[in-house]
Write an enzyme that holds these catalytic residues in place. Structure first.
Site, PDB file in Angstrom:
ATOM      1  CE  LYS A   1      -3.247  -1.800   2.656  1.00  0.00           C
ATOM      2  NZ  LYS A   1      -5.124  -1.508   1.906  1.00  0.00           N
TER       3      LYS A   1
ATOM      4  NE  ARG B   1     -11.470  -9.356  -1.379  1.00  0.00           N
ATOM      5  CZ  ARG B   1     -11.131  -8.654  -2.571  1.00  0.00           C
ATOM      6  NH1 ARG B   1     -11.590  -9.175  -3.735  1.00  0.00           N
ATOM      7  NH2 ARG B   1     -11.292  -7.671  -2.752  1.00  0.00           N
TER       8      ARG B   1
HETATM    9  N1  BES Z   1      -8.457  -3.832   4.497  1.00  0.00           N
HETATM   10  C1  BES Z   1      -8.696  -3.510   2.998  1.00  0.00           C
HETATM   11  C2  BES Z   1      -9.590  -2.727   3.232  1.00  0.00           C
HETATM   12  C3  BES Z   1      -9.962  -1.037   3.228  1.00  0.00           C
HETATM   13  C4  BES Z   1      -9.271  -0.103   2.656  1.00  0.00           C
HETATM   14  C5  BES Z   1     -10.132  -1.152   4.952  1.00  0.00           C
HETATM   15  C6  BES Z   1      -9.210   0.972   3.563  1.00  0.00           C
HETATM   16  C7  BES Z   1     -10.226   0.531   5.495  1.00  0.00           C
HETATM   17  C8  BES Z   1     -10.066   1.754   5.092  1.00  0.00           C
HETATM   18  C9  BES Z   1      -8.521  -4.456   2.294  1.00  0.00           C
HETATM   19  O1  BES Z   1      -7.720  -5.825   2.319  1.00  0.00           O
HETATM   20  C10 BES Z   1      -7.832  -3.955   0.734  1.00  0.00           C
HETATM   21  O2  BES Z   1      -6.909  -3.832   0.936  1.00  0.00           O
HETATM   22  N2  BES Z   1      -8.709  -3.527  -0.548  1.00  0.00           N
HETATM   23  C11 BES Z   1      -8.345  -3.593  -2.080  1.00  0.00           C
HETATM   24  C12 BES Z   1      -8.963  -4.727  -2.493  1.00  0.00           C
HETATM   25  C13 BES Z   1      -8.197  -4.446  -3.979  1.00  0.00           C
HETATM   26  C14 BES Z   1      -6.810  -4.675  -4.081  1.00  0.00           C
HETATM   27  C15 BES Z   1      -8.896  -5.332  -4.929  1.00  0.00           C
HETATM   28  C16 BES Z   1      -8.789  -2.201  -2.114  1.00  0.00           C
HETATM   29  O3  BES Z   1      -9.567  -2.372  -1.691  1.00  0.00           O
HETATM   30  O4  BES Z   1      -8.225  -1.463  -2.076  1.00  0.00           O
HETATM   31 MN    MN Z   2      -5.232  -5.849   2.009  1.00  0.00          MN
END
Ligand code: BES
Ligand code: MN
Ligand code: ZN
Length: 505
Positions: A279, A353
């Site tokens: 990230k 997931r």
């Molecule tokens: N934990 C994150 C989702 C999240 C983002 C929660 C911001 C709270 C605030 C999750 O694991 C994630 O990284 N999701 C990705 C999915 C993507 C790679 C398809 C996302 O939402 O960007």
């Molecule tokens: Mn994630």
């Protein structure tokens, strides 16, 4: 803080007296009877348009000669017909905020003046007790030094309801509300802990302590057991971490099996760096809250036991850290999940997931009537709904409706997104059965479609994407910046009214 119910305005003086006031109210007879001098002051203030009774508007007056408290505060309630639970929660929060800034030790609230047309006394009593405790919550364990600048919240919250006949039901409402608020605070405390403290082994320890205290059955599947079971979703995500993963399982109410079994599943990523698909650094510290779903489940289990709900409830919390420290999973890796399906990990940041998939499939063992999961699953749920509602999706419309109604009642609201089969196209596998991400569009829905592949056949299932509601970026009326404890009240409300009517299949 302790909520005390009283039926007369007598007794020792409080530090502040709070009175509710509807918009455009003219009749000041009631107030004049209770606090004559203040009645005159308020009358003059209204005449001079200093106060009108708009929702959450306050007018305060300090005069040591007042009978009940040296300070009297009237709180605007808006229109009588519009005073619903959500607004009363805000108003209760406002009262605590005012009391906190004044460093008042004991406050007295004339609760009958806060009822309006819609609210029952017992509902109001519950909301006051619950919101007051939640609004005065702060996470201070890492603050050293002087705390003078911080608000100091009252120790005694006196609620005056004059009707003595209501005493019994009001007491029950307050007792229940206090148990609920305690569980929400427990969830906030665990969740606000940073990832260098609250890792999977520590969550195992904390849930074990809770289980012992509340009389829940506690198991935690460890690295060896997860490996034997082939839970490669959980194992794959945790590969980059130096701490071991766990699948925490809490069980309540074996003896109530005939009334039904509900499985609650919560995402427990104690930190989400994104893994190799790392990230961006801005805001990454918020990813300590990626364990919110697991903590909501753990805290709910404690509360379910506390409230002795006559139902079998199983809480499952897969816990990992999504890091790049050890020997991390790579994009393109293909893993075989617990239920035998194969997944190509297109993006290691779509890790929630993967761990939920194994936990959902494992629910089969308990032959549940329904499964509900909560997870901070997609940033898109946050972008779409902000912090006002979670996304709700699932395979059973009746269960979705049951949960949505509970959301309206508890203030933990849910808004439905579609889960049509067409959305599965995006996650069709190349060299595997399924990919763990889609094409970027409809991400909250495609993430849920992924989970659906792992839910035991024919079991009604609902998923809550709490990415936006699990924590907040700035203080609101009943929670300071940080973890909200979202899900505890919602789950508990659903489980408290559980019946064959709660779901359709
Ligand atoms: N934990 C994150 C989702 C999240 C983002 C929660 C911001 C709270 C605030 C999750 O694991 C994630 O990284 N999701 C990705 C999915 C993507 C790679 C398809 C996302 O939402 O960007
Ligand atoms: Mn994630
Ligand atoms: Zn995550």
């Amino acid at each position: 803080m302790k909520t005390v119910l009283v039926s007369s305005k007598g007794g020792a003086k409080a530090d502040i007296l709070f009175i509710g006031f509807f918009k455009g109210g003219k009749d000041l007879q009631g107030i004049k009877k209770i606090e004559p001098l203040f009645g005159k002051v308020l009358e003059a203030a209204i005449k001079k348009e200093r106060f009108a009774g708009k929702p959450q508007e306050v007018f305060a007056s300090f005069q040591p000669a007042y009978r009940h408290a040296a300070e009297v505060v009237v709180v605007g309630l808006g229109e009588k017909k519009d005073l619903k639970p959500a607004l009363l929660r805000k108003i209760a929060g406002k009262i605590i905020e005012v009391a906190g800034t004044r460093k008042a030790g004991k406050i007295r609230v004339l609760a009958d003046t806060f009822l309006g047309d819609v609210l029952e006394a017992k509902t109001a009593a519950g909301i006051f007790a619950e919101s007051a405790m939640l609004a005065s919550y702060r996470f201070l364990r890492y603050k050293t030094g002087k705390k003078d600048a911080l608000p100091k919240f009252p120790e005694t919250f006196e609620l005056v309801f004059e009707d003595k006949n209501l005493a019994g039901e009001l007491k029950r409402a307050v007792t229940r509300a206090e148990k609920i608020a305690k569980a929400v605070i427990y969830a906030r405390d665990l969740n606000n802990e940073p990832a260098n403290v609250m890792n999977p082994p520590r969550l195992v320890e904390e849930s074990g302590k809770l289980a012992e205290e509340k009389g829940l059955r506690h198991t935690a599947l460890d690295l060896t057991e997860l490996t034997e079971l082939g839970m490669n979703g959980i194992l794959g995500v945790n590969r980059g971490s130096v701490t071991p993963p766990a699948l925490i399982i809490l069980e309540h109410g074996e003896e109530y099996k005939e009334n039904g079994t509900v499985c609650l599943v919560g995402k427990g990523v104690t930190f989400d760096t994104g893994g190799i698909s790392i990230k961006p650094s801005k805001g990454m510290e918020e990813m300590k809250f990626d364990k919110s779903g697991a903590i909501a489940v753990i805290a709910t289990m404690g509360l379910v036991a506390d409230l002795k709900l006559p139902l079998r409830v199983i809480g499952l919390a897969p816990c990992v850290e999504n890091n790049v420290a050890n020997n991390p999973q790579r994009p393109g890796d293909i893993i075989r999940m617990y239920n035998g399906k194969t997944v190509e990990v297109i993006n290691t940041d779509a890790e929630g997931r993967l761990i939920l998939a194994d936990a959902l499939a494992y629910c089969e063992k308990y032959k549940p009537d329904a499964i509900i999961d909560a997870a901070t699953l997609t940033g898109l749920a946050h972008l779409t709904f902000g912090d006002k509602t979670c996304a709700i999706l699932g395979t059973d419309q009746k269960l979705i409706d049951t949960i949505r109604e509970a959301g309206e009642k508890t203030g933990e609201r849910c808004w439905q997104l579609p889960l049509w089969d067409e959305y599965a196209d995006a996650i069709k596998g190349n060299h595997s059965d399924i990919n763990n991400t889609g094409d970027g569009y409809a991400g909250t829905i495609t993430a849920t479609m992924f989970l659906k592949e792992f839910v035991p056949a024919k079991v009604p299932w609902v998923h809550l994407d709490i990415a936006g509601t699990a924590y907040i970026g700035k203080n609101n009326h009943e929670c300071p910046k940080g973890a909200t404890g979202f899900g505890v009240r919602l789950f508990t409300e659903v489980l408290s009214n559980w019946s064959r009517e709660s779901f359709s299949k």
